[in-house]
Motif scaffolding. Structure first.
Motif, PDB file in Angstrom:
ATOM      1  N   SER A  85       0.818  -1.218   0.000  1.00 47.36           N
ATOM      2  CA  SER A  85       0.000   0.000   0.000  1.00 47.36           C
ATOM      3  C   SER A  85       0.847   1.261   0.000  1.00 47.36           C
ATOM      4  O   SER A  85       0.435   2.301  -0.505  1.00 47.36           O
ATOM      5  N   ARG A  86       2.060   1.195   0.546  1.00 46.94           N
ATOM      6  CA  ARG A  86       2.910   2.390   0.608  1.00 46.94           C
ATOM      7  C   ARG A  86       3.463   2.789  -0.762  1.00 46.94           C
ATOM      8  O   ARG A  86       3.969   3.883  -0.942  1.00 46.94           O
ATOM      9  N   TYR A  87       3.385   1.872  -1.729  1.00 48.29           N
ATOM     10  CA  TYR A  87       3.942   2.157  -3.055  1.00 48.29           C
ATOM     11  C   TYR A  87       2.870   2.493  -4.087  1.00 48.29           C
ATOM     12  O   TYR A  87       3.204   2.881  -5.201  1.00 48.29           O
ATOM     13  N   THR A  88       1.627   2.353  -3.716  1.00 48.51           N
ATOM     14  CA  THR A  88       0.552   2.501  -4.701  1.00 48.51           C
ATOM     15  C   THR A  88      -0.034   3.899  -4.624  1.00 48.51           C
ATOM     16  O   THR A  88      -0.713   4.246  -3.670  1.00 48.51           O
ATOM     17  N   HIS A  89       0.212   4.713  -5.644  1.00 46.17           N
ATOM     18  CA  HIS A  89      -0.269   6.091  -5.647  1.00 46.17           C
ATOM     19  C   HIS A  89      -1.244   6.368  -6.788  1.00 46.17           C
ATOM     20  O   HIS A  89      -1.731   7.481  -6.912  1.00 46.17           O
ATOM     21  N   MET A  90      -1.512   5.386  -7.621  1.00 43.38           N
ATOM     22  CA  MET A  90      -2.456   5.569  -8.712  1.00 43.38           C
ATOM     23  C   MET A  90      -3.680   4.674  -8.521  1.00 43.38           C
ATOM     24  O   MET A  90      -4.273   4.180  -9.468  1.00 43.38           O
ATOM     25  N   LEU A  91      -4.045   4.470  -7.270  1.00 39.24           N
ATOM     26  CA  LEU A  91      -5.181   3.611  -6.973  1.00 39.24           C
ATOM     27  C   LEU A  91      -6.493   4.271  -7.397  1.00 39.24           C
ATOM     28  O   LEU A  91      -6.637   5.490  -7.347  1.00 39.24           O
ATOM     29  N   GLU A  92      -7.430   3.436  -7.791  1.00 38.54           N
ATOM     30  CA  GLU A  92      -8.769   3.902  -8.110  1.00 38.54           C
ATOM     31  C   GLU A  92      -9.759   3.066  -7.319  1.00 38.54           C
ATOM     32  O   GLU A  92      -9.471   1.952  -6.908  1.00 38.54           O
ATOM     33  N   GLY A  93     -10.922   3.624  -7.089  1.00 37.12           N
ATOM     34  CA  GLY A  93     -11.935   2.837  -6.401  1.00 37.12           C
ATOM     35  C   GLY A  93     -12.862   3.712  -5.578  1.00 37.12           C
ATOM     36  O   GLY A  93     -12.701   4.934  -5.481  1.00 37.12           O
ATOM     37  N   ARG A  94     -13.847   3.055  -4.983  1.00 37.47           N
ATOM     38  CA  ARG A  94     -14.857   3.729  -4.167  1.00 37.47           C
ATOM     39  C   ARG A  94     -14.935   3.019  -2.829  1.00 37.47           C
ATOM     40  O   ARG A  94     -15.201   1.818  -2.783  1.00 37.47           O
ATOM     41  N   LEU A  95     -14.644   3.746  -1.765  1.00 40.73           N
ATOM     42  CA  LEU A  95     -14.680   3.173  -0.425  1.00 40.73           C
ATOM     43  C   LEU A  95     -15.987   3.538   0.268  1.00 40.73           C
ATOM     44  O   LEU A  95     -16.397   4.699   0.273  1.00 40.73           O
ATOM     45  N   LYS A 279     -14.004 -10.740   9.105  1.00 39.78           N
ATOM     46  CA  LYS A 279     -12.861 -11.638   8.974  1.00 39.78           C
ATOM     47  C   LYS A 279     -12.847 -12.330   7.620  1.00 39.78           C
ATOM     48  O   LYS A 279     -11.789 -12.582   7.044  1.00 39.78           O
ATOM     49  N   SER A 280     -14.023 -12.646   7.130  1.00 40.48           N
ATOM     50  CA  SER A 280     -14.116 -13.427   5.889  1.00 40.48           C
ATOM     51  C   SER A 280     -13.985 -12.567   4.640  1.00 40.48           C
ATOM     52  O   SER A 280     -14.035 -13.087   3.531  1.00 40.48           O
ATOM     53  N   THR A 281     -13.803 -11.258   4.815  1.00 36.85           N
ATOM     54  CA  THR A 281     -13.706 -10.354   3.675  1.00 36.85           C
ATOM     55  C   THR A 281     -12.304  -9.766   3.587  1.00 36.85           C
ATOM     56  O   THR A 281     -11.766  -9.272   4.573  1.00 36.85           O
ATOM     57  N   LEU A 282     -11.719  -9.835   2.410  1.00 38.95           N
ATOM     58  CA  LEU A 282     -10.443  -9.174   2.177  1.00 38.95           C
ATOM     59  C   LEU A 282     -10.710  -7.734   1.767  1.00 38.95           C
ATOM     60  O   LEU A 282     -11.402  -7.480   0.780  1.00 38.95           O
ATOM     61  N   LEU A 283     -10.190  -6.788   2.519  1.00 41.15           N
ATOM     62  CA  LEU A 283     -10.376  -5.389   2.173  1.00 41.15           C
ATOM     63  C   LEU A 283      -9.690  -5.074   0.851  1.00 41.15           C
ATOM     64  O   LEU A 283      -8.604  -5.582   0.584  1.00 41.15           O
ATOM     65  N   PRO A 284     -10.292  -4.222   0.025  1.00 42.20           N
ATOM     66  CA  PRO A 284      -9.590  -3.782  -1.192  1.00 42.20           C
ATOM     67  C   PRO A 284      -8.338  -3.012  -0.795  1.00 42.20           C
ATOM     68  O   PRO A 284      -8.275  -2.401   0.276  1.00 42.20           O
ATOM     69  N   ILE A 285      -7.332  -3.021  -1.659  1.00 43.18           N
ATOM     70  CA  ILE A 285      -6.062  -2.372  -1.318  1.00 43.18           C
ATOM     71  C   ILE A 285      -6.257  -0.871  -1.097  1.00 43.18           C
ATOM     72  O   ILE A 285      -5.517  -0.250  -0.329  1.00 43.18           O
ATOM     73  N   SER A 286      -7.278  -0.275  -1.697  1.00 46.25           N
ATOM     74  CA  SER A 286      -7.559   1.140  -1.448  1.00 46.25           C
ATOM     75  C   SER A 286      -7.967   1.363   0.010  1.00 46.25           C
ATOM     76  O   SER A 286      -7.585   2.369   0.624  1.00 46.25           O
ATOM     77  N   ALA A 287      -8.726   0.415   0.583  1.00 50.99           N
ATOM     78  CA  ALA A 287      -9.119   0.526   1.995  1.00 50.99           C
ATOM     79  C   ALA A 287      -7.915   0.319   2.906  1.00 50.99           C
ATOM     80  O   ALA A 287      -7.745   1.023   3.905  1.00 50.99           O
ATOM     81  N   VAL A 288      -7.067  -0.654   2.566  1.00 49.46           N
ATOM     82  CA  VAL A 288      -5.842  -0.885   3.337  1.00 49.46           C
ATOM     83  C   VAL A 288      -4.972   0.370   3.322  1.00 49.46           C
ATOM     84  O   VAL A 288      -4.418   0.783   4.348  1.00 49.46           O
ATOM     85  N   THR A 289      -4.865   1.001   2.160  1.00 52.69           N
ATOM     86  CA  THR A 289      -4.071   2.221   2.021  1.00 52.69           C
ATOM     87  C   THR A 289      -4.647   3.350   2.870  1.00 52.69           C
ATOM     88  O   THR A 289      -3.908   4.092   3.528  1.00 52.69           O
ATOM     89  N   PHE A 290      -5.965   3.480   2.881  1.00 57.36           N
ATOM     90  CA  PHE A 290      -6.606   4.527   3.683  1.00 57.36           C
ATOM     91  C   PHE A 290      -6.345   4.314   5.171  1.00 57.36           C
ATOM     92  O   PHE A 290      -6.036   5.269   5.894  1.00 57.36           O
ATOM     93  N   LEU A 291      -6.458   3.083   5.639  1.00 59.05           N
ATOM     94  CA  LEU A 291      -6.230   2.800   7.057  1.00 59.05           C
ATOM     95  C   LEU A 291      -4.771   3.025   7.436  1.00 59.05           C
ATOM     96  O   LEU A 291      -4.479   3.524   8.536  1.00 59.05           O
ATOM     97  N   GLU A 292      -3.854   2.683   6.549  1.00 54.14           N
ATOM     98  CA  GLU A 292      -2.439   2.951   6.817  1.00 54.14           C
ATOM     99  C   GLU A 292      -2.172   4.450   6.859  1.00 54.14           C
ATOM    100  O   GLU A 292      -1.372   4.925   7.664  1.00 54.14           O
ATOM    101  N   PHE A 293      -2.845   5.194   6.002  1.00 51.56           N
ATOM    102  CA  PHE A 293      -2.723   6.652   6.014  1.00 51.56           C
ATOM    103  C   PHE A 293      -3.189   7.201   7.358  1.00 51.56           C
ATOM    104  O   PHE A 293      -2.535   8.080   7.944  1.00 51.56           O
ATOM    105  N   MET A 294      -4.310   6.677   7.877  1.00 51.86           N
ATOM    106  CA  MET A 294      -4.814   7.121   9.182  1.00 51.86           C
ATOM    107  C   MET A 294      -3.805   6.855  10.295  1.00 51.86           C
ATOM    108  O   MET A 294      -3.604   7.689  11.185  1.00 51.86           O
ATOM    109  N   LYS A 295      -3.173   5.680  10.255  1.00 51.67           N
ATOM    110  CA  LYS A 295      -2.232   5.307  11.308  1.00 51.67           C
ATOM    111  C   LYS A 295      -1.024   6.247  11.365  1.00 51.67           C
ATOM    112  O   LYS A 295      -0.390   6.371  12.410  1.00 51.67           O
ATOM    113  N   GLN A 296      -0.732   6.883  10.256  1.00 48.88           N
ATOM    114  CA  GLN A 296       0.425   7.778  10.202  1.00 48.88           C
ATOM    115  C   GLN A 296       0.108   9.201  10.661  1.00 48.88           C
ATOM    116  O   GLN A 296       1.008  10.026  10.800  1.00 48.88           O
ATOM    117  N   GLN A 297      -1.178   9.473  10.904  1.00 49.89           N
ATOM    118  CA  GLN A 297      -1.572  10.821  11.291  1.00 49.89           C
ATOM    119  C   GLN A 297      -1.626  10.965  12.807  1.00 49.89           C
ATOM    120  O   GLN A 297      -1.814   9.997  13.534  1.00 49.89           O
TER     121      GLN A 297
END
Length: 301
Positions: A85-95, A279-297
């Motif tokens: 997620s730290r390397y992906t800057h051209m992500l697209e999607g709807r969260l 637990k049974s759902t894999l989050l889209p990488i855009s959601a993982v990226t958003f949560l990682e962004f939050m953790k850094q704030q």
């Protein structure tokens, strides 16, 4: 035929949910499609993985052997998305996310702008609601994940801390305590309080710290219980009582000189904000990226 992750994920979900129909609902698949994935996995290994009956699903010995490996595969996929997620800057999607009141109204609005600048092609749809509603929406697959203010225990959910917050004593600018930057807890509890309703994350954190300090929350003189942070702020501003709130929620009023934030010398009201998803759902990488962004704030006033 090659082994694929989708088959393992389907098998794991059937095993965890205990039925093909429940797994189909979680995975947004038809029941025949789930059956086909399991059959393909059984053909690949050349053995039965599940014993089917009209009442329940039971794992065969081979299925019991496979289950921990399927779980590890899902965990590894989550770790892979997290690392990349730290390397992906051209992500697209709807969260689609749900947020409890303090997070949704006071924390996220300040983070969405910087996030959108960094990831302009990810659109975010947020619903502000209570924790019970967030859980219901996630279980019904109406939200990708939720953000809540207090930990919960739910067998079907992954719960992870994403950000730290700390409640502070908030008084009106005309209150006697406003003359101080720090006060003792023993003095604080001699004044009337205006509080959020019982069950709110903010109130839960406050009451837990009172209990840790050998104080019974029920003995606090509560003059008002209100259902929103905005209502609590207005009542405190008008001098009806004092309160405990997140600094994020009073930044504007403090800047205008309407409210004063005070440290309590001998108590700490720190808390975590948490993310939750199935637990049974894999989050889209855009959601993982958003949560990682939050953790850094960091939350600052």
């Amino acid at each position: 035929m090659a082994l694929n992750f989708h088959q393992l994920h389907t098998f794991y979900t059937v095993a965890e949910r205990g039925s093909f129909s429940a797994a189909a609902q979680v995975l947004h698949m038809t029941q025949p499609a789930v059956t086909m994935q399991i059959q393909g996995l059984e053909e690949y290994f050349g053995t039965k993985l599940l014993h089917r009956s009209t009442k329940k699903i039971e794992l065969s010995e081979a299925g019991q052997t496979l289950l921990p490996y399927a779980r590890k595969a899902i965990e590894l996929m989550r770790e892979t998305d997290l690392s990349m997620s730290r390397y992906t800057h051209m992500l697209e999607g709807r969260l689609l996310l749900g947020a409890s009141l303090t997070i949704g109204e006071y924390v996220l609005p300040r983070l969405l702008g910087p996030f959108s600048k960094q990831y302009p092609h990810i659109s975010i749809m947020m619903k502000v609601m209570n924790t019970t509603q967030i859980l219901e929406y996630i279980e019904n697959h109406q939200l990708n994940f939720g953000l809540i203010e207090a930990p919960i225990h739910h067998p079907d959910m992954v719960i992870e801390p994403v950000m730290e917050d700390e409640l502070k004593l908030i008084v009106s600018a005309q209150h006697p305590l406003a003359a101080f930057d720090q006060v003792d807890l023993e003095e604080v509890i001699t004044y009337p309080f205006v509080l959020r309703e019982k069950g709110s994350g903010t109130r839960q954190v406050m009451e837990e710290q009172f209990i840790a300090k050998k104080l019974d929350p029920n003995t606090i003189h509560t003059v008002m219980e209100l259902g929103s942070t905005g209502a609590v702020k207005s009542a405190v501003e008008e001098g009806f009582g004092i309160t405990m709130l997140s600094p994020s929620s009073v930044k504007h009023e403090i800047a205008l000189g309407l409210l004063k934030m005070i440290n309590i010398r001998d108590a700490s009201f720190k808390r975590q904000f948490f993310s939750i998803h199935l637990k049974s759902t894999l989050l889209p990488i855009s959601a993982v990226t958003f949560l990682e962004f939050m953790k850094q704030q960091k939350l600052v006033v």
